[in-house]
Design a protein around this motif. Structure first.
Motif, short mmCIF file in Angstrom:
data_model
loop_
_atom_site.label_atom_id
_atom_site.label_comp_id
_atom_site.label_asym_id
_atom_site.label_seq_id
_atom_site.Cartn_x
_atom_site.Cartn_y
_atom_site.Cartn_z
N PHE A 1 -7.74 5.58 -8.88
CA PHE A 1 -6.52 6.36 -9.04
C PHE A 1 -5.50 5.61 -9.90
O PHE A 1 -4.79 6.23 -10.70
CB PHE A 1 -5.91 6.70 -7.68
CG PHE A 1 -6.43 7.96 -7.06
CD1 PHE A 1 -6.24 9.19 -7.68
CD2 PHE A 1 -7.10 7.94 -5.84
CE1 PHE A 1 -6.71 10.36 -7.10
CE2 PHE A 1 -7.57 9.11 -5.26
CZ PHE A 1 -7.39 10.32 -5.89
N ARG A 2 -5.43 4.29 -9.73
CA ARG A 2 -4.48 3.52 -10.56
C ARG A 2 -4.87 3.61 -12.03
O ARG A 2 -4.00 3.66 -12.90
CB ARG A 2 -4.45 2.07 -10.08
CG ARG A 2 -3.51 1.18 -10.90
CD ARG A 2 -2.07 1.71 -10.90
NE ARG A 2 -1.25 1.04 -11.88
CZ ARG A 2 -0.39 0.08 -11.59
NH1 ARG A 2 -0.26 -0.33 -10.32
NH2 ARG A 2 0.34 -0.48 -12.52
N VAL B 1 -3.42 6.26 2.12
CA VAL B 1 -2.24 6.74 1.41
C VAL B 1 -1.29 5.58 1.14
O VAL B 1 -0.70 5.49 0.05
CB VAL B 1 -1.54 7.85 2.22
CG1 VAL B 1 -0.23 8.26 1.55
CG2 VAL B 1 -2.46 9.07 2.36
N LYS B 2 -1.13 4.67 2.10
CA LYS B 2 -0.24 3.53 1.88
C LYS B 2 -0.78 2.61 0.80
O LYS B 2 -0.02 2.03 0.02
CB LYS B 2 -0.02 2.77 3.19
CG LYS B 2 1.17 1.80 3.12
CD LYS B 2 1.52 1.24 4.46
CE LYS B 2 2.80 0.42 4.41
NZ LYS B 2 4.00 1.26 4.19
N ALA B 3 -2.11 2.47 0.73
CA ALA B 3 -2.71 1.65 -0.32
C ALA B 3 -2.38 2.24 -1.70
O ALA B 3 -2.03 1.51 -2.64
CB ALA B 3 -4.22 1.55 -0.12
N PHE C 1 0.72 2.15 -6.73
CA PHE C 1 1.59 2.81 -7.69
C PHE C 1 3.03 2.30 -7.64
O PHE C 1 3.79 2.50 -8.60
CB PHE C 1 1.64 4.32 -7.41
CG PHE C 1 0.36 5.08 -7.68
CD1 PHE C 1 -0.80 4.45 -8.09
CD2 PHE C 1 0.34 6.46 -7.52
CE1 PHE C 1 -1.97 5.17 -8.32
CE2 PHE C 1 -0.80 7.19 -7.77
CZ PHE C 1 -1.96 6.55 -8.15
N GLY C 2 3.42 1.73 -6.50
CA GLY C 2 4.82 1.36 -6.32
C GLY C 2 5.72 2.56 -6.11
O GLY C 2 6.90 2.53 -6.45
N PRO D 1 5.66 2.54 -0.05
CA PRO D 1 4.81 1.42 -0.51
C PRO D 1 5.24 0.12 0.14
O PRO D 1 6.42 -0.06 0.48
CB PRO D 1 5.08 1.40 -2.01
CG PRO D 1 6.45 1.96 -2.17
CD PRO D 1 6.58 3.02 -1.09
N ASP D 2 4.28 -0.77 0.33
CA ASP D 2 4.61 -2.13 0.77
C ASP D 2 4.75 -2.97 -0.50
O ASP D 2 3.77 -3.48 -1.04
CB ASP D 2 3.49 -2.68 1.67
CG ASP D 2 3.85 -4.04 2.26
OD1 ASP D 2 4.70 -4.73 1.67
OD2 ASP D 2 3.24 -4.43 3.29
N LEU D 3 5.98 -3.08 -0.99
CA LEU D 3 6.20 -3.73 -2.27
C LEU D 3 5.84 -5.21 -2.25
O LEU D 3 5.58 -5.80 -3.31
CB LEU D 3 7.65 -3.53 -2.70
CG LEU D 3 8.06 -2.06 -2.93
CD1 LEU D 3 9.52 -1.97 -3.36
CD2 LEU D 3 7.15 -1.40 -3.97
N SER D 4 5.76 -5.80 -1.07
CA SER D 4 5.35 -7.20 -0.99
C SER D 4 3.87 -7.37 -1.35
O SER D 4 3.43 -8.46 -1.73
CB SER D 4 5.62 -7.76 0.40
OG SER D 4 4.75 -7.19 1.37
N LEU D 5 3.09 -6.26 -1.21
CA LEU D 5 1.67 -6.32 -1.53
C LEU D 5 1.34 -5.75 -2.91
O LEU D 5 0.17 -5.83 -3.34
CB LEU D 5 0.87 -5.55 -0.47
CG LEU D 5 0.90 -6.11 0.96
CD1 LEU D 5 0.09 -5.20 1.88
CD2 LEU D 5 0.34 -7.52 0.98
#
Length: 479
Positions: free
Chosen positions: A371-372, A401-403, A408-409, A453-457
């Protein structure tokens, strides 16, 4: 009230909505696909008519249809339905997933006019190479062909007596000038066809004709019911989930995967294998990245390990950084951005520490990386993705979905439970055509929650995606 009919590959679905767009009734009828030879995929168009009659009668048994004002059509794209001068079908419809015309597609794609005019690669699944195949292998059928119709447009011919197509579906034929929204005579001539063999074009929200009086009487509808242009399946689904303005997009985690973004301008990049099509609404286009195995990849893996897909994803806990194990989800080749029918799926970097959970995460991450690829291809053309909705069975996995959100950020919205797909979007288009309502009625469904999104990851997902792309390049080099 308004009816939406969605002619899919495995079934036809109908929904009835009221003036407030609440679903009042729905019905489905199954369809079968014939595969007489390897790589062939066909359907008998007569079964579409039987399925429609069944669905309409079932809707009529569930609700009073005497107040219906409009009908909209949605359908599987790219299929070649060939009819003669008397509107008799000449052969089974060659479907979107039929690959027999790969040689013809390569010949057409080598002609630079096709990419320049249509904004797209000529894929084997598109309509024009199918007609080239028929001319090469069934010249008698080709010679008798008076009309070339897409599946939903053959259904329209039966419903209204009118040979009409609309822009979003026509854009997947390889004959449409996608920027001008008109058939291109030069491309038709390149496949030995003329404009006279093409249906008249309308916008998806315009009237294409009226339901035939005898059908209206049989099904309990009033006379003069408007039949809208409608849309190809993904464009109609976008109308159903309110993805109609530039900056809006949806990600579909179904059997295949789709990243669909609406655009207010025509901005193709054929070399990226991004699909650049007209939207089902006037002066609007869309871009689409297509992954051939999304939830299908997870279901394949679940079958191998003898577990339910939902159990595998439900046991993962919180999102973590991608591990070293990589999965390439190319079980049957890939479209965006590779246009590679030969590449196949792979697990890489397995070791003694790799367990079932690690492999499950690798599968979800592999589809996320795919998808990216589409996200990068779409945004690389200047398409804005500012609001993103997730649909499809895979969207029930919060981990997945979180991945995707993290890769995507971007936050991803999850609609409340309900059917907001092609049939619902088609019903909305029927409402527009019958009442003159504008795009403002195509609102997004109520949102149950937003996955941030988990922006730290995000940097870790970016690094893993880079390894994924390098691995694909290495595998392609050895193919």
């Amino acid at each position: 009230m308004y009816i939406g009919l969605d002619l899919g590959t495995s079934g036809l679905k109908g929904v009835l909505i009221d003036d407030g767009q609440a679903i009042r009734a729905e019905a489905t009828a199954p369809l079968e696909v014939s595969r007489p030879h390897d790589g062939w995929s066909e359907q008998d168009p007569a079964t579409w008519l039987t399925a429609t009659d069944r669905v309409m009668r079932e809707l009529g048994a569930k609700a009073d249809l005497s107040g219906v004002r409009g009908v909209g059509l949605s359908g599987q794209m790219h299929g070649a339905t060939l009819v003669d001068a008397g509107h008799e079908v000449l052969r089974p419809c060659i479907l979107w997933n039929d690959t027999r015309s790969h040689a013809e597609a390569a010949v057409l794609d080598a002609d630079p006019r096709f990419r320049e005019v249509t904004g797209n690669i000529v894929f084997p699944g598109f309509t024009a190479p199918k007609l080239a195949w028929v001319r090469n292998h069934e010249p008698e059928v080709f010679g008798r062909t008076a009309l070339v119709l897409l599946p939903k447009d053959y259904l329209r011919l039966w419903l209204t007596g009118e040979a009409v197509a609309e822009m979003s579906d026509a854009a997947g034929t390889s004959w449409l000038d996608t920027g001008r929204r008109d058939w291109d005579d030069g491309l038709l001539e390149a496949t030995h066809l003329t404009r006279a063999q093409m249906p008249r074009l309308v916008e998806g929200s315009e009237a294409s004709g009226a339901l035939r009086a005898e059908l209206a009487m049989q099904w309990g509808l009033p006379q003069g019911v408007v039949v809208a242009g409608g849309g190809g399946d993904n464009a109609a689904s976008a109308v159903g989930v309110g993805v109609v303005q530039a900056g809006e997009a949806f990600v579909s985690l179904g059997t295949s995967g789709v990243l669909f973004a609406a655009s207010g301008a025509y901005q193709p990049d054929a070399a990226s294998a991004v699909h650049t099509f007209c939207h089902a609404l006037p002066e609007t286009w869309h871009q689409m990245g297509v992954i051939l195995a999304a939830a299908d990849a997870l279901n394949w893996y679940a079958k191998i390990v003898g577990q339910k897909a939902s159990d595998l994803t439900g046991a993962l806990g919180d999102l973590r950084a991608p591990g070293r194990t990589l999965f390439l989800p190319y079980l049957g080749g890939e479209r965006t951005p590779h246009n590679d029918a030969r590449i196949r799926g792979s697990f890489l970097h397995l070791d003694h520490a790799t367990d079932r959970a690690a492999m499950t995460r690798a599968v979800l991450e592999g589809v996320t990386h795919a998808f990216r690829d589409s996200f990068d291809a779409l945004t690389g053309t200047g398409t804005r993705i500012e609001r993103l909705i997730a649909v499809g069975g895979g969207s029930r996995s919060d981990y997945w979905v979180k991945a995707i959100a993290t890769s995507f950020g971007l936050p991803i919205e999850i609609p409340v439970a309900g059917d907001f797909g092609g049939a619902f979007g088609a019903a909305r288009l029927g409402l527009m055509a019958a009442t003159g309502a504008g795009v403002e009625i195509a609102t997004a469904p109520p949102i149950a929650r937003t996955v941030e999104p988990d922006l730290s990851l995000t940097p870790a997902f970016a690094e893993a995606h880079a390894r994924y792309r390098d691995t694909y390049a290495a595998l392609k080099g050895r193919a």
